[in-house]
Write a protein that holds these residues in place. Structure first.
Motif, PDB file in Angstrom:
ATOM      1  N   LEU A   1       0.822  -1.210   0.000  1.00  0.00           N
ATOM      2  CA  LEU A   1       0.000   0.000   0.000  1.00  0.00           C
ATOM      3  C   LEU A   1       0.853   1.255   0.000  1.00  0.00           C
ATOM      4  O   LEU A   1       0.530   2.229  -0.687  1.00  0.00           O
ATOM      5  CB  LEU A   1      -0.930   0.008   1.216  1.00  0.00           C
ATOM      6  N   VAL A   2       1.936   1.244   0.750  1.00  0.00           N
ATOM      7  CA  VAL A   2       2.840   2.393   0.744  1.00  0.00           C
ATOM      8  C   VAL A   2       3.375   2.626  -0.661  1.00  0.00           C
ATOM      9  O   VAL A   2       3.426   3.761  -1.147  1.00  0.00           O
ATOM     10  CB  VAL A   2       3.989   2.206   1.758  1.00  0.00           C
ATOM     11  N   HIS A   3       3.731   1.543  -1.331  1.00  0.00           N
ATOM     12  CA  HIS A   3       4.230   1.683  -2.705  1.00  0.00           C
ATOM     13  C   HIS A   3       3.135   2.177  -3.650  1.00  0.00           C
ATOM     14  O   HIS A   3       3.372   3.024  -4.505  1.00  0.00           O
ATOM     15  CB  HIS A   3       4.793   0.360  -3.208  1.00  0.00           C
ATOM     16  N   ALA A   4       1.930   1.652  -3.496  1.00  0.00           N
ATOM     17  CA  ALA A   4       0.837   2.049  -4.396  1.00  0.00           C
ATOM     18  C   ALA A   4       0.469   3.513  -4.218  1.00  0.00           C
ATOM     19  O   ALA A   4       0.147   4.192  -5.193  1.00  0.00           O
ATOM     20  CB  ALA A   4      -0.382   1.166  -4.151  1.00  0.00           C
ATOM     21  N   TRP A   5       0.506   4.010  -2.997  1.00  0.00           N
ATOM     22  CA  TRP A   5       0.081   5.377  -2.737  1.00  0.00           C
ATOM     23  C   TRP A   5       1.187   6.399  -2.948  1.00  0.00           C
ATOM     24  O   TRP A   5       0.918   7.535  -3.300  1.00  0.00           O
ATOM     25  CB  TRP A   5      -0.463   5.503  -1.332  1.00  0.00           C
ATOM     26  N   THR A   6       2.441   5.998  -2.688  1.00  0.00           N
ATOM     27  CA  THR A   6       3.519   6.982  -2.768  1.00  0.00           C
ATOM     28  C   THR A   6       4.520   6.695  -3.877  1.00  0.00           C
ATOM     29  O   THR A   6       5.222   7.603  -4.309  1.00  0.00           O
ATOM     30  CB  THR A   6       4.295   7.055  -1.441  1.00  0.00           C
ATOM     31  N   GLY A   7       4.620   5.452  -4.311  1.00  0.00           N
ATOM     32  CA  GLY A   7       5.626   5.083  -5.303  1.00  0.00           C
ATOM     33  C   GLY A   7       7.027   5.095  -4.736  1.00  0.00           C
ATOM     34  O   GLY A   7       8.007   4.992  -5.458  1.00  0.00           O
ATOM     35  N   TRP A   8       7.127   5.181  -3.409  1.00  0.00           N
ATOM     36  CA  TRP A   8       8.401   5.372  -2.728  1.00  0.00           C
ATOM     37  C   TRP A   8       9.256   4.118  -2.684  1.00  0.00           C
ATOM     38  O   TRP A   8      10.455   4.176  -2.868  1.00  0.00           O
ATOM     39  CB  TRP A   8       8.124   5.859  -1.309  1.00  0.00           C
ATOM     40  N   PHE A   9       8.667   2.967  -2.482  1.00  0.00           N
ATOM     41  CA  PHE A   9       9.411   1.746  -2.229  1.00  0.00           C
ATOM     42  C   PHE A   9       8.863   0.656  -3.131  1.00  0.00           C
ATOM     43  O   PHE A   9       7.666   0.425  -3.149  1.00  0.00           O
ATOM     44  CB  PHE A   9       9.240   1.378  -0.752  1.00  0.00           C
ATOM     45  N   ALA A  10       9.725   0.022  -3.889  1.00  0.00           N
ATOM     46  CA  ALA A  10       9.276  -1.034  -4.803  1.00  0.00           C
ATOM     47  C   ALA A  10       9.575  -2.401  -4.200  1.00  0.00           C
ATOM     48  O   ALA A  10      10.665  -2.937  -4.340  1.00  0.00           O
ATOM     49  CB  ALA A  10       9.973  -0.891  -6.152  1.00  0.00           C
ATOM     50  N   PRO A  11       8.611  -2.983  -3.509  1.00  0.00           N
ATOM     51  CA  PRO A  11       8.850  -4.273  -2.864  1.00  0.00           C
ATOM     52  C   PRO A  11       8.769  -5.430  -3.859  1.00  0.00           C
ATOM     53  O   PRO A  11       8.027  -5.359  -4.840  1.00  0.00           O
ATOM     54  CB  PRO A  11       7.708  -4.373  -1.855  1.00  0.00           C
ATOM     55  N   PRO A  12       9.505  -6.470  -3.616  1.00  0.00           N
ATOM     56  CA  PRO A  12       9.376  -7.668  -4.455  1.00  0.00           C
ATOM     57  C   PRO A  12       8.240  -8.540  -3.945  1.00  0.00           C
ATOM     58  O   PRO A  12       8.431  -9.686  -3.576  1.00  0.00           O
ATOM     59  CB  PRO A  12      10.730  -8.346  -4.286  1.00  0.00           C
ATOM     60  N   GLY A  13       7.059  -7.984  -3.844  1.00  0.00           N
ATOM     61  CA  GLY A  13       5.927  -8.681  -3.255  1.00  0.00           C
ATOM     62  C   GLY A  13       5.227  -9.622  -4.213  1.00  0.00           C
ATOM     63  O   GLY A  13       5.437  -9.595  -5.425  1.00  0.00           O
ATOM     64  N   ALA A  14       4.368 -10.431  -3.646  1.00  0.00           N
ATOM     65  CA  ALA A  14       3.647 -11.423  -4.432  1.00  0.00           C
ATOM     66  C   ALA A  14       2.590 -10.782  -5.318  1.00  0.00           C
ATOM     67  O   ALA A  14       2.333 -11.260  -6.420  1.00  0.00           O
ATOM     68  CB  ALA A  14       2.992 -12.430  -3.496  1.00  0.00           C
ATOM     69  N   VAL A  15       1.989  -9.702  -4.868  1.00  0.00           N
ATOM     70  CA  VAL A  15       0.910  -9.078  -5.635  1.00  0.00           C
ATOM     71  C   VAL A  15       1.435  -8.480  -6.927  1.00  0.00           C
ATOM     72  O   VAL A  15       0.796  -8.569  -7.978  1.00  0.00           O
ATOM     73  CB  VAL A  15       0.195  -8.017  -4.771  1.00  0.00           C
ATOM     74  N   ARG A  16       2.592  -7.856  -6.883  1.00  0.00           N
ATOM     75  CA  ARG A  16       3.156  -7.255  -8.090  1.00  0.00           C
ATOM     76  C   ARG A  16       3.592  -8.318  -9.099  1.00  0.00           C
ATOM     77  O   ARG A  16       3.649  -8.055 -10.292  1.00  0.00           O
ATOM     78  CB  ARG A  16       4.343  -6.376  -7.728  1.00  0.00           C
ATOM     79  N   ALA A  17       3.915  -9.507  -8.639  1.00  0.00           N
ATOM     80  CA  ALA A  17       4.405 -10.554  -9.530  1.00  0.00           C
ATOM     81  C   ALA A  17       3.278 -11.285 -10.260  1.00  0.00           C
ATOM     82  O   ALA A  17       3.508 -11.864 -11.317  1.00  0.00           O
ATOM     83  CB  ALA A  17       5.230 -11.561  -8.737  1.00  0.00           C
ATOM     84  N   LEU A  18       2.080 -11.229  -9.726  1.00  0.00           N
ATOM     85  CA  LEU A  18       0.953 -11.945 -10.319  1.00  0.00           C
ATOM     86  C   LEU A  18       0.167 -11.018 -11.234  1.00  0.00           C
ATOM     87  O   LEU A  18      -0.339  -9.990 -10.807  1.00  0.00           O
ATOM     88  CB  LEU A  18       0.047 -12.504  -9.219  1.00  0.00           C
ATOM     89  N   GLU A  19       0.058 -11.401 -12.493  1.00  0.00           N
ATOM     90  CA  GLU A  19      -0.547 -10.537 -13.502  1.00  0.00           C
ATOM     91  C   GLU A  19      -2.057 -10.390 -13.346  1.00  0.00           C
ATOM     92  O   GLU A  19      -2.620  -9.382 -13.762  1.00  0.00           O
ATOM     93  CB  GLU A  19      -0.240 -11.075 -14.892  1.00  0.00           C
ATOM     94  N   PHE A  20      -2.736 -11.366 -12.750  1.00  0.00           N
ATOM     95  CA  PHE A  20      -4.188 -11.262 -12.679  1.00  0.00           C
ATOM     96  C   PHE A  20      -4.653 -10.243 -11.640  1.00  0.00           C
ATOM     97  O   PHE A  20      -5.843  -9.978 -11.529  1.00  0.00           O
ATOM     98  CB  PHE A  20      -4.850 -12.626 -12.441  1.00  0.00           C
ATOM     99  N   PHE A  21      -3.715  -9.634 -10.890  1.00  0.00           N
ATOM    100  CA  PHE A  21      -4.062  -8.546  -9.980  1.00  0.00           C
ATOM    101  C   PHE A  21      -3.923  -7.171 -10.633  1.00  0.00           C
ATOM    102  O   PHE A  21      -4.132  -6.157  -9.975  1.00  0.00           O
ATOM    103  CB  PHE A  21      -3.179  -8.568  -8.729  1.00  0.00           C
ATOM    104  N   ASP A  22      -3.585  -7.119 -11.911  1.00  0.00           N
ATOM    105  CA  ASP A  22      -3.411  -5.832 -12.589  1.00  0.00           C
ATOM    106  C   ASP A  22      -4.690  -5.000 -12.477  1.00  0.00           C
ATOM    107  O   ASP A  22      -5.767  -5.426 -12.864  1.00  0.00           O
ATOM    108  CB  ASP A  22      -3.053  -6.032 -14.063  1.00  0.00           C
ATOM    109  N   GLY A  23      -4.536  -3.811 -11.931  1.00  0.00           N
ATOM    110  CA  GLY A  23      -5.672  -2.936 -11.720  1.00  0.00           C
ATOM    111  C   GLY A  23      -6.339  -3.103 -10.371  1.00  0.00           C
ATOM    112  O   GLY A  23      -7.150  -2.276  -9.965  1.00  0.00           O
ATOM    113  N   TYR A  24      -6.036  -4.170  -9.670  1.00  0.00           N
ATOM    114  CA  TYR A  24      -6.638  -4.446  -8.368  1.00  0.00           C
ATOM    115  C   TYR A  24      -5.580  -4.619  -7.282  1.00  0.00           C
ATOM    116  O   TYR A  24      -5.809  -5.288  -6.275  1.00  0.00           O
ATOM    117  CB  TYR A  24      -7.492  -5.716  -8.434  1.00  0.00           C
TER     118      TYR A  24
END
Length: 71
Positions: A20-43
């Motif tokens: 959430l910090v990354h989504a709202w601020t763009g400050w920190f790019a975590p290697p999280g599971a949500v960013r790696a899965l394409e079916f979460f694009d937009g969600y």
């Protein structure tokens, strides 16, 4: 078992908060599971909130299991 479930729950909640910090601020790019899965694009934000809630549920469940086992 309680410590393992608490660690898993904390990790899930932490991934959600960092995402959430990354989504709202763009400050920190975590290697999280949500960013790696394409079916979460937009969600991504919804998935991060779900991770926070899931982490909380796992931690509460770990506490309840431990209190029930000590009876």
């Amino acid at each position: 078992m309680k410590k393992v479930l608490e660690a898993v729950g904390f990790t899930l909640a932490l991934w959600g908060v960092v995402g959430l910090v990354h989504a709202w601020t763009g400050w920190f790019a975590p290697p999280g599971a949500v960013r790696a899965l394409e079916f979460f694009d937009g969600y991504e934000v919804h998935a991060e909130v779900a991770l926070i809630v899931l982490g909380g549920v796992v931690m509460v469940t770990a506490d309840r299991i431990a209190s029930r086992a000590s009876r």
